[in-house]
Each structure stands twice: as C-alpha cells, then as structure tokens.
Scaffold this active site. Structure first.
Site, mmCIF file in Angstrom:
data_model
loop_
_atom_site.group_PDB
_atom_site.id
_atom_site.type_symbol
_atom_site.label_atom_id
_atom_site.label_comp_id
_atom_site.label_asym_id
_atom_site.label_seq_id
_atom_site.Cartn_x
_atom_site.Cartn_y
_atom_site.Cartn_z
ATOM 1 N N CYS A 1 5.872 -10.443 8.714
ATOM 2 C CA CYS A 1 6.180 -9.300 7.883
ATOM 3 C C CYS A 1 5.634 -7.808 8.542
ATOM 4 O O CYS A 1 5.214 -7.890 9.846
ATOM 5 C CB CYS A 1 5.987 -9.279 6.253
ATOM 6 N N ALA B 1 0.849 -1.223 -0.038
ATOM 7 C CA ALA B 1 -0.129 0.047 0.003
ATOM 8 C C ALA B 1 0.980 1.173 -0.006
ATOM 9 O O ALA B 1 0.651 2.222 -0.686
ATOM 10 C CB ALA B 1 -0.822 0.057 1.211
ATOM 11 N N ASP C 1 0.561 -8.730 -1.108
ATOM 12 C CA ASP C 1 1.263 -8.139 -2.170
ATOM 13 C C ASP C 1 0.104 -8.113 -3.353
ATOM 14 O O ASP C 1 0.269 -6.975 -4.197
ATOM 15 C CB ASP C 1 2.494 -8.308 -2.300
HETATM 16 O O1 LIG Z 1 4.906 -8.648 2.233
HETATM 17 C C1 LIG Z 1 4.738 -7.486 2.579
HETATM 18 C C2 LIG Z 1 5.885 -6.384 2.483
HETATM 19 O O2 LIG Z 1 7.011 -6.854 1.799
HETATM 20 P P1 LIG Z 1 8.339 -5.971 1.550
HETATM 21 O O3 LIG Z 1 8.778 -5.633 2.900
HETATM 22 O O4 LIG Z 1 9.039 -6.707 0.746
HETATM 23 O O5 LIG Z 1 7.607 -4.738 0.704
HETATM 24 C C3 LIG Z 1 3.418 -6.929 2.922
HETATM 25 O O6 LIG Z 1 2.872 -8.017 3.784
HETATM 26 C C4 LIG Z 1 2.410 -6.581 1.894
HETATM 27 O O7 LIG Z 1 3.158 -5.726 0.872
HETATM 28 C C5 LIG Z 1 1.365 -6.003 2.645
HETATM 29 O O8 LIG Z 1 1.722 -4.772 2.955
HETATM 30 P P2 LIG Z 1 0.452 -3.464 3.342
HETATM 31 O O9 LIG Z 1 -0.633 -4.172 4.139
HETATM 32 O O10 LIG Z 1 1.043 -2.345 3.881
HETATM 33 O O11 LIG Z 1 0.203 -3.139 1.736
#
Ligand SMILES: O=C(COP(=O)(O)O)[C@H](O)[C@H](O)COP(=O)(O)O
Length: 323
Positions: free
Chosen positions: A136, A26, A205
């Site tokens: 993560c 995001a 993602d």
């Molecule tokens: O896997 C990751 C980040 O990977 P990286 O650190 O390699 O970018 C997150 O779980 C998703 O991107 C969702 O994040 P959000 O909910 O903030 O969109």
C-alpha cells in the site's frame, strides 16, 4: 450554511475522504482536523452560530459527525476529531473559534513531528544495503525508509502494487523521488520476492489493544509469508493509530468498498451471477508482527496495550455525540 449543515469545506473534505481522493490514515486525520478549523471559522462568521456559543458548539459536533461517517477503519480520524473537540473551550464564540483553530493547528504539527520521530526509530532498524518490501502507501512507513536514506544508507525497495486501488504506484513514485531503486511487483508475487528482501515495512490504520494491526487488505497474508521466510516485518504507526475503543472489547470495523473497484461493469456482465466482495483492510495477529514503530519508540505488539492505556485511559469519549 444553515445551523445544522456543515460548512462547504467540511462537506468537500468529507466527500474527498469517502471517495479516497484524500486517503491514508494520517492524511485523513490531518484533513479532518483542518476541516474542523474551517467549520469554526465559518460558524463564527454567519447566522446564529456567530452569536450563540451553544449553537456554535452544536455546529462543531455536527461537522465532526459528518467527517466521522466517511470511512470506518482508520481510527486516526475519530482520534483527530476527539483531539480538537476536547480542546474546544470558552464562553464566547470568538474564544471557542480560537480554541478550535489552535487545537487543529497543534494536531497537524504534532502529526508531522510524530512522523519525523518515528521515522528515526524505524530507520534504526534498517541497515546500509538493505532491501525493503512495502504494501500500500503509508506516510509513516515511508518516513522510516526516507530517513534511512537521509542517514546515508543505501536502500532499495520491492513495492507491491496493492490491488484494487494500486496505492503501490504512489509508494513507487515517492521512493523513486527519494533516490531509492524500486521494483514494482503484483501482489501475488510477494512470496517469491521475500527471498530477496531484508525487511517488510507497512503502515497501519488502527492498532488494537491486543497488538493486532489493521492495515490494507493483504497485509496479514504478507506477514504470514514473511514469518515463514524469516523476514522481519514492522508496522510504522504513530500513536494516533492506537484504537482506544478496543481497550473495552470493541472490534475494529473493516470497511467493505464497492465491487466496481474489483471488476468493471463489462466483465461483471460477461461473468453473470456471482458475488463480489471488496474488504479494504485486514487484521494481522500480533504474533506475525515483529515490531510496532511509533514516535515513542518501538514496541513488541503484545505490549502496545500499556502505551494505549497511558495515552487514552480506559475508553474513548465521543465529544461529537448529540447532547
Ligand atoms: O492502508 C493504508 C491506506 O489505505 P487507504 O488507501 O484505503 O486509505 C495505509 O497503510 C495506512 O492508512 C497508513 O497510512 P499512513 O501511514 O499514511 O497513515
């Protein structure tokens, strides 16, 4: 800035995304949308792009291509570029600029609202006294936990550190700031701690048309273990994570990152001739995921294709392509 060179702000954002200074699906999407607005402002203020609508449009497409090439897996990035470029309209450079800036601002507002809305949906799945496990750092997953806390529920968290980049540290800090008691564990301890948790909450993602969830490497193993332990697992993912190209049979590219994230030069030298691989994401098959939580409600993974068709039709335009 020459006609074909993106504005400095675009190059800086692209670099920050590629080096993961800006990361998470995001956050990448909102940074990319804002960079397009910067491109529009810069292009409207200098050179041929300031007076030639066709040159202005071409410069916007070139900027979008630069941003698109940074990281391949999070579909929120091309979805953000698509959202903004498809709303670029007008006969004059001034109108074109305004349409891009307005679309960029609307996209970021929509992103924030979607996170709030899905946070309420996800929070409904959590009960007072629950312990959640995270993997993560996901702003969408955190929205669910933080909303539950705001609703007055007492929630604690077991946070996986998430090798090799240790995004779990960011999650731990953010949850601690929200008043959630946090236990940080190494990734390989996850199965042991699943006995002590009530829910696993992760982000995404990309989500494929078959309901497969593409998220940080290790998510699929965690999901299989959670199923074996009988612990429900949900993906919190606003609809910009739906991958329209998977409607027409495309697969999602899994980013392979540098081996230096896994092993430092000294250890590499000491070990000698070996291969090192560093995939950043994996795919969790829909049968191991209990629910996909979006701003439009929660869905069984297998039904997500219906929502995807409603939102994206049968395919994905590439408005950044060269004419
Ligand atoms: O896997 C990751 C980040 O990977 P990286 O650190 O390699 O970018 C997150 O779980 C998703 O991107 C969702 O994040 P959000 O909910 O903030 O969109």
């Amino acid at each position: 800035m020459t006609e074909h060179e993106p504005a400095a702000a675009v190059r800086e954002t692209a670099e920050a995304i590629a080096t993961m200074e800006v990361r998470g699906a995001a956050t990448i999407a909102s940074a990319a949308a804002e960079a397009l607005a910067e491109q529009a402002r810069a292009a409207a203020a200098s050179g041929r792009t300031a007076s030639d609508p066709a040159a202005f449009r071409a410069s916007m497409r070139a900027a979008a291509r630069t941003l698109r090439e940074t990281r391949p897996t999070a579909v929120s990035l091309p979805n953000a570029l698509r959202y903004v470029l498809q709303r670029m309209e007008g006969e004059s450079v001034d109108r074109l600029r305004r349409s891009v800036v307005d679309a960029s601002e609307a996209f970021v507002r929509q992103l924030d609202r979607a996170r709030e809305d899905l946070g309420r949906v996800g929070a409904n799945r959590l009960a007072d006294g629950d312990t959640v496990m995270t993997h993560c750092h996901s702003t969408d997953a955190l929205a669910c936990i933080e909303t539950a806390v705001e609703q007055g529920k007492s929630i604690s968290a077991v946070v996986k550190e998430t090798r090799p980049r240790q995004q779990g540290h960011i999650t731990a800090e953010q949850l601690r700031d929200a008043g959630v008691p946090v236990t940080l564990i190494v990734d390989s301890a996850a199965r042991r701690y699943l006995d002590e948790v009530d829910h696993v909450v992760v982000g995404a993602d990309s989500i494929a048309a078959d309901g497969g969830v593409i998220n940080k490497i290790g998510t699929s193993g965690l999901a299989v273990n959670a199923r074996e332990r009988g612990v429900p697992i949900m993906t919190a993912a606003q609809t910009i994570k739906l991958h329209p190209e998977t409607l027409t049979g495309h697969t999602v590219e899994i980013e392979m990152r540098d081996e230096a994230e896994v092993i430092d030069a000294e250890a590499r030298e000491a070990i000698g001739e070996i291969d090192v691989e560093n995939p950043a994401f994996d795919v969790t098959p829909p049968r191991y995921m209990d629910a996909i939580v979006t701003e439009q409600g929660q869905f069984p993974p297998e039904s997500i294709v219906t929502l995807m068709r409603d939102l994206f039709g049968e395919g994905a335009a590439e408005p950044w392509a060269e004419p």
